[in-house]
Design an enzyme around this catalytic site. Structure first.
Site, mmCIF file in Angstrom:
data_model
loop_
_atom_site.group_PDB
_atom_site.id
_atom_site.type_symbol
_atom_site.label_atom_id
_atom_site.label_comp_id
_atom_site.label_asym_id
_atom_site.label_seq_id
_atom_site.Cartn_x
_atom_site.Cartn_y
_atom_site.Cartn_z
ATOM 1 N N GLU A 28 0.817 -1.250 0.045
ATOM 2 C CA GLU A 28 0.010 -0.021 -0.067
ATOM 3 C C GLU A 28 0.862 1.270 0.034
ATOM 4 O OE1 GLU A 28 -3.775 1.887 2.534
ATOM 5 O OE2 GLU A 28 -2.719 0.173 3.300
ATOM 6 N N ASN A 73 -6.637 1.740 2.804
ATOM 7 C CA ASN A 73 -7.316 2.988 2.997
ATOM 8 C C ASN A 73 -6.891 3.894 1.826
ATOM 9 O OD1 ASN A 73 -8.337 1.619 5.224
ATOM 10 N ND2 ASN A 73 -7.407 3.085 6.777
ATOM 11 N N ASN A 175 -12.241 -1.069 -0.370
ATOM 12 C CA ASN A 175 -11.621 -1.679 0.689
ATOM 13 C C ASN A 175 -12.256 -1.057 1.923
ATOM 14 O OD1 ASN A 175 -8.869 -2.315 2.266
ATOM 15 N ND2 ASN A 175 -9.303 -0.266 2.945
ATOM 16 N N GLU A 176 -12.707 -2.003 2.857
ATOM 17 C CA GLU A 176 -13.197 -1.691 4.087
ATOM 18 C C GLU A 176 -14.258 -0.552 3.996
ATOM 19 O OE1 GLU A 176 -10.018 -0.704 6.804
ATOM 20 O OE2 GLU A 176 -9.299 -2.824 6.998
ATOM 21 N N TYR A 247 -6.312 -7.914 12.880
ATOM 22 C CA TYR A 247 -5.042 -7.581 13.225
ATOM 23 C C TYR A 247 -5.065 -7.808 14.767
ATOM 24 C CZ TYR A 247 -4.326 -5.216 8.954
ATOM 25 O OH TYR A 247 -3.902 -4.772 7.523
ATOM 26 N N GLU A 295 -6.141 -8.979 4.571
ATOM 27 C CA GLU A 295 -5.362 -8.212 5.551
ATOM 28 C C GLU A 295 -5.300 -9.009 6.822
ATOM 29 O OE1 GLU A 295 -5.763 -4.149 6.247
ATOM 30 O OE2 GLU A 295 -6.451 -3.729 4.095
ATOM 31 N N GLN A 355 1.862 -5.632 6.171
ATOM 32 C CA GLN A 355 2.232 -5.288 4.843
ATOM 33 C C GLN A 355 3.451 -6.089 4.346
ATOM 34 O OE1 GLN A 355 1.529 -1.326 3.327
ATOM 35 N NE2 GLN A 355 -0.463 -1.384 4.498
#
Length: 504
Positions: A28, A73, A175-176, A247, A295, A355
């Site tokens: 990203e 993001n 994304n999200e 996470y 992710e 990442q």
């Protein structure tokens, strides 16, 4: 010493085949992942394209496959056109997601060039902006990237120096989008309809595309499961995968719960599977939606939030953001998360460690200086190398321990993968912080006669880590005493350890 943990392996009882894309990663435009990470013109190791060849070597060693790009993001405010054409003519933009200035010197062509230099195993996984943009822009990106020639957009790509199409088959529809922090955040109803329109149009251009719909940003979201059910009600017949993000971090010194993080990951996977299958049943569809866990990682988010609260608001270029330094404990937890993904290989077809470089990453770099492996590099690289084939059904009988967050949890977390040539790799974590764990595995149904290797990642200091000053402080070592006798493997797993036992 606790009593022995045991399980049986039998080739007749399997979970499913491992999709190589289970060992994916994520690049990203965030912090130093791209700039001074994989891309640093002028670095002593940089090639003609500005790619750091020392990092390329480590990425190949890591064994990563599908690499998701450009966010995250970041993608929800991104104009893909800014990242194509002559680099010195590309516009500088403010990135709202990470309050940075993006130079756009690295874009779509550079990303594809990076993948090609990583090797044939590196597959593009492109996210489209469904935050501030929409169907038309997604189609334009798809045409620019994939159409061979003869249209304005494909000819523009050729004029930019890329005669051959990029062949991107795997696309993320935003994304999200469930997250209020996301630029262009939408309700489930809004996103579901928007994603369906985009998916339908992209399939008109190429029916063979693989599409990922946004699932929940975490299991802790208030809209979790209801979001998936609503989105899939609109998109079920149009998409192939639904995404999951998670996470984990150690909170308030509760290391016992942290070591059991995979309990939450497995529950998350199983809940999303149940939701997908419920929607499929309600729609009377024979199709089965796969999961893209695109992710996942250990990430000290509370620490990152504290840093963000005091960060200067001057829109810097490639600031040092989210540069967690990982310990032995973090590596053991990451190994356990890999075990969780493999144990659900029948439904998890894609997973991206977030990442790849510098930003909560297995690889670190210093601008103008060296690159090195974090502790988390080793479990991922070993699983990516040896975790190919059929996942065997592993149901351990293990001693347990008490945790604040997850209740009673087995000390042993394990899986096994049988390769096409009949060799077997056992991946096992001992969650005990203080005690070794004896392990016995019954292998009578497998034609195995010898232990090739027992590698362990453990250390007398569970907080030991690899740093710029000491980049090789931590690494796997050879475990002793592991033996295979009369069809039974016997081993002892060190306290707080990640283990790979290879059998032939």
């Amino acid at each position: 010493m606790p009593h022995t943990a045991r399980f049986t392996l039998d080739p007749a009882f399997t979970v499913g085949p491992v999709d190589p894309r289970l060992f994916g990663s994520f690049v990203e435009h965030l912090g130093r992942c791209v700039h001074t990470g994989i891309y640093e013109p002028g670095h002593p190791t940089a090639d003609e394209a500005g790619l750091r060849t020392d990092v390329l070597g480590l990425v190949r060693e890591l064994g990563t496959t599908a690499i998701r790009y450009p966010g995250g993001n970041f993608v929800s405010g991104y104009k893909w056109e800014d990242g194509v054409g002559p680099a010195d003519e590309r516009p500088r933009r403010l990135d709202l997601a990470w309050r940075s200035t993006e130079t756009n010197r690295f874009g779509l062509s550079e990303y594809i060039g990076f993948l090609r230099k990583v090797g044939p195993q590196a597959e593009p996984m492109m996210a489209v902006n469904l935050g501030t943009r929409g169907v038309a822009e997604a189609l334009e990106l798809q045409e620019y990237a994939n159409h061979p020639a003869g249209t304005e957009l494909s000819e523009r790509r050729i004029a930019h120096g890329d005669e051959q199409p990029f062949g991107i088959r795997l696309w993320c529809l935003g994304n999200e989008m469930d997250g209020p922090w996301q630029t262009g955040h939408k309700t489930a109803e809004e996103y579901g309809r928007f994603a369906a329109e985009t998916a339908r149009a992209m399939r008109q251009m190429d029916p063979a595309v693989e599409l990922v719909a946004c699932g929940s940003s975490s299991r802790g979201m208030d809209t979790f499961a209801a979001w998936e059910a609503t989105v899939l009600s609109e998109t079920y017949d149009l998409v192939d995968h639904v995404s999951l993000h998670a996470y984990y971090e150690e909170v308030d010194g509760d290391r016992d719960s942290f070591l059991a993080s995979a309990v939450d990951m497995e529950a998350f996977i199983e809940a999303v599977v149940a939701t997908c299958d419920h929607v499929g049943a309600r729609l009377k569809s024979s199709k089965r939606i796969s999961l893209s866990f695109d992710e996942w990682n250990v990430w000290y988010q509370r620490r990152s939030a504290e840093e963000a609260a005091t960060a200067p608001l001057d829109w810097p270029e490639a600031p040092r953001l989210l540069e967690d330094s990982y310990s032995v404990t973090d590596a053991v937890v990451l190994g356990s998360l890999l075990v969780a993904l493999l144990r659900h290989a029948d439904r998890v077809s894609i997973a991206c460690l977030a990442q790849l470089v510098n930003v909560i990453a297995p690889i670190m770099t210093e601008p103008g200086g060296p690159a090195w492996r974090q502790t988390t590099f080793f479990p991922f690289a070993q699983a990516a190398r040896h975790g190919r084939g059929q996942v065997l059904d592993v149901r351990p009988d293990s001693p347990t321990y008490a945790t604040k967050e997850h209740g009673e949890v087995p000390l042993l977390h394990a899986t096994a993968v049988r390769a096409p040539d009949g060799t077997v790799a056992v991946f096992a974590v001992n969650r005990s912080q203080t005690e070794p764990l004896p392990l016995e595995i019954a292998l009578h149904a497998l034609e195995l006669s010898r232990v090739v290797e027992h590698s362990a990642l453990a250390d007398e200091d569970p907080d030991a880590r690899n740093t710029l000053a000491d980049p090789e402080r931590v690494g796997p070592h050879r475990a002793t005493g592991t033996r295979l006798t009369d069809g039974v493997l016997s081993a002892v797993l060190e306290p707080l350890s990640w283990n790979v036992i290879r059998l032939a």
